[in-house]
Design a protein around this motif. Sequence first.
Motif, PDB file in Angstrom:
ATOM      1  N   THR A   1      -0.878   0.555  -4.489  1.00 39.50           N
ATOM      2  CA  THR A   1      -0.559   1.963  -4.294  1.00 39.50           C
ATOM      3  C   THR A   1      -1.462   2.878  -5.113  1.00 39.50           C
ATOM      4  O   THR A   1      -1.585   4.065  -4.800  1.00 39.50           O
ATOM      5  CB  THR A   1       0.905   2.237  -4.656  1.00 39.50           C
TER       6      THR A   1
ATOM      7  N   ARG B   1      -4.012   5.186  -3.437  1.00 38.12           N
ATOM      8  CA  ARG B   1      -3.664   6.486  -2.863  1.00 38.12           C
ATOM      9  C   ARG B   1      -4.085   7.632  -3.774  1.00 38.12           C
ATOM     10  O   ARG B   1      -4.330   8.747  -3.308  1.00 38.12           O
ATOM     11  CB  ARG B   1      -2.153   6.563  -2.613  1.00 38.12           C
TER      12      ARG B   1
ATOM     13  N   TYR C   1       0.800  -1.221   0.000  1.00 38.19           N
ATOM     14  CA  TYR C   1       0.000   0.000   0.000  1.00 38.19           C
ATOM     15  C   TYR C   1       0.836   1.276   0.000  1.00 38.19           C
ATOM     16  O   TYR C   1       0.315   2.364  -0.200  1.00 38.19           O
ATOM     17  CB  TYR C   1      -0.918   0.026   1.227  1.00 38.19           C
ATOM     18  N   GLY C   2       2.129   1.135   0.259  1.00 37.29           N
ATOM     19  CA  GLY C   2       2.983   2.295   0.416  1.00 37.29           C
ATOM     20  C   GLY C   2       3.097   2.680   1.876  1.00 37.29           C
ATOM     21  O   GLY C   2       2.178   2.439   2.666  1.00 37.29           O
TER      22      GLY C   2
ATOM     23  N   ASP D   1       0.407  -4.734  -5.829  1.00 34.74           N
ATOM     24  CA  ASP D   1       0.531  -3.283  -5.949  1.00 34.74           C
ATOM     25  C   ASP D   1      -0.830  -2.626  -5.744  1.00 34.74           C
ATOM     26  O   ASP D   1      -1.660  -2.600  -6.648  1.00 34.74           O
ATOM     27  CB  ASP D   1       1.090  -2.920  -7.324  1.00 34.74           C
TER      28      ASP D   1
END
Length: 896
Positions: free
Chosen positions: A793, A796, A600-601, A791
């Motif tokens: 991300t 976001r 998720y970062g 992935d």
Amino acid sequence: MARRRTARLAPRLVPLLCLAMALPMSAPVPARAGDPPADALAADVLAVDRPGGVSTIPNWQLQSAAADPSPGEEVSRPGYRAPGWLRVSARSTVMAGLVENGRYPDLNYSTNLRDAVDPADFRVPWWYRRDFLAWPRSGRHTFLRLNGGVISRGEIWLNGERIAGSEQVAGAYPAQEIDVTSRLRRGRNALAIKAMPGDPNHDLTVSFLDWSPSPPDNNTGLWRDVQLGTTGSVSLVDSRVASNLALPGMERADLTVTAEVRNNTDRPLRTVVSGRIDSIRLRQEVELRPRETRAVDFAPDAFPQLVVRHPRVWWPAQLGDQPLYRLDLSARVDGDLSDERATTFGIRDVRAPLTPQGYRQFEINGKPLLIRGAGWASDLFLRTQPGRLADQLRYVRDTGLNTLRMEGKQEDHELLELADRMGVMLLPGWECCTKWEKYGTWTDADHVVAGASAKAEARRLREHPSVIAFLIGSDTAPPARVERTYLEAFRSVGWRAPVIPSAKLLSSPELGSSGMKMDGPYWWVPPNYWYNDRLGGAFGFASEVGPGPTIPELDALRRYLSPAEIEDLWRNPDKRHYHLAQKEVFGTLRLFARAMNLRYGPPSDRDDFLRKAQLMNYEANRAQLEAFGRDFSDPVRPATGVIYWMLNNAWPTLYWHLWDHNLSPAGSYFGAKKALRPLHVQYSYDDRSVVLVNTGPEEARGLTVRSTVFTVDGAVVADGTAADKAVGSGSSVRTLTTPPPPRGTHLLRLLLLDAEGREVDRNVYWLSDRADELDYANSTWWHTPITNGADYTGLRGMPEARITTSTRTEHGTDGTLRTTVTVRNPAESGPAAFFLRANLRRGPDGEQVLPVRWSDNYVTLWPGETAELRAEYRADDLAGARPHVEVTGWNTARVG
């Protein structure tokens, strides 16, 4: 559940309590010669005089033997002056009593449990004492009953005399019954119990293993009720009903009633044992030798009225109703009542054969059943909390779980009765990793305690239809002598449910293979882990598995963590956290944080960490339970059962629960609830198939499945439909396959519609073109690491979405309320309003209302979509405020 009619004595007692169980409280009670005087102290316990009557001793006095070194001869003397002694409840461990008396600050908060309690206080024995009044009558026999052991050992003193020593009162479970008739005085008496310090490594007692910090007293004390009971010359020691249900039609059940009767005198007696079950009447005359105990059977061949046509059959909640029957038994001598007891039971058939592959498969009333349950944790201080038990079992029903595994803490009668009425199945058994499984250290005395423990627990659990098996081992299987001890004890009291040697894939000499596996994980793994045919993946019967860290929301964290401790969760995940496990491998959030960062970062702040944690909890818990649901009907490697580790916490922790210690449901809860819907559409992480799963009682037909893939911006990438689908009860069917994933992060919406086009189920996944890569070569017993993460991300950068809400509240029954919030994404196009969380509060910005049962939560709405979310709760839990609903989301502003 064989229990005598019991009166729990209130603080204000009528002096004529010895008649209170025979006459309605509103009826005038005539005075008789020998009754206690009218000025008897209201706080005193009166020994029950009516045959068959039982009173639970309340309001003990408690003191450390170090603080009062007086010998038992003095402590158990009537009228003993006990300044500084504490008053505690009817059953109470030492720590529970001290907490009840406000001796410590909030032990749930921060490190108070470690820092505010001195363990040295519990290295000495503790005394429990109680004065009570008794007015013995000729021909009556009074018994002192312990419904479980004294932890870990005890001495019992009555009126200055030791009537049982620690060699007899040993272990947490053995029941005790001591005839105290000859030792009672007319008027004031005194009972004292000396509880020896608990040590789970040296005694067959209760422990919390790595579930939480150990209670400082090791649960020393009275954890089950102590009672006084009175009978005549003949006692009904036990009663049970065995039912043989005719399968498959269930059109008849043959009942066998057994009454165990005892002659309490030194002369031969004739007693008449009578029984009633609904309209069934039973009667048998029995000759008893002096002091003889005999089992009196009422079997269908001699009593044809025990053949019940069209019986009311007990089912787990997902499959039917939970009717219960009641057996009333009495014993009379020369026409006078000598004793009576009532037993509640259910008619059901439970079996647990092994599949051809060697997996344990439970069958209820002839129907193979997928066990989807969770591990139960008792309160850390073993406190009596019937209301809290009921709230938690309502959560169990609400999620759709069907079973609780109870490892070494079988609770008391309250939970068993709730489980019977609510249709929650129970898998009790002994615990791992302590004296219970250190068989090489057992003495002959330990074998005696183990046998007495098995006999007492089997007798106590036997009649409860919710109890579907007993595990005599957890992480190991008992050796031959121990197994024989257990099985002989179970057989001696007519145990009929399956007995399983271990929760691990092991065998014992007589029972053979357990048919269960215990291969982990216990710490975080990604969703696709469960769809692999290794270790804890969805095949066979996994007796304890789960994805570990379970981070509550901010409201819950603030109740038991300091602001600095909350910040450490995301700023310093490598740091040891007191509210994680004391075992080193479970002591940090390092692996959880690493997975979050990969997938998720890195979190930007506290709130970002907490919302990502809910995503991870939701997806991991949903996947575990969905995978086992899909593969239950797999003909090659069927998934027959899974116990999520764990259901709840003994004390507030950051791992192993579906709801936090304050009964606050969050991502874990709603991920599990989504997976456990009785008619459910779900996605497979291994082959991208879309599957229908039916755990309800009937086949479902005419169903339509719709699958739509969206970008995070809201554009449709792919759409698929499968119409006119059917799925049988207890089975699954693949309906379609989603296309190869688009690049980066995307969303998948699954809809299930009935024949009239109404939405039956909705399920939303966030997915990636990059799969989580599992490193099985470096797996441990508790974890399988990942070398690369999916992935996500792209979440976001989701564009902002706007939502509108409206609420209404309706009054329910029994003081409950139902608040419905209608949430709408009014846009004509654009992104979804992702992961919307509705919270019910006591007015704007007030505390959460808990417990609360939401119909759904963390929902996702695309433009033009609307969802109704219903919350059920007690009006009293509003604390006088008005209900207020706020809705927050991943990419939406707070509303409300």
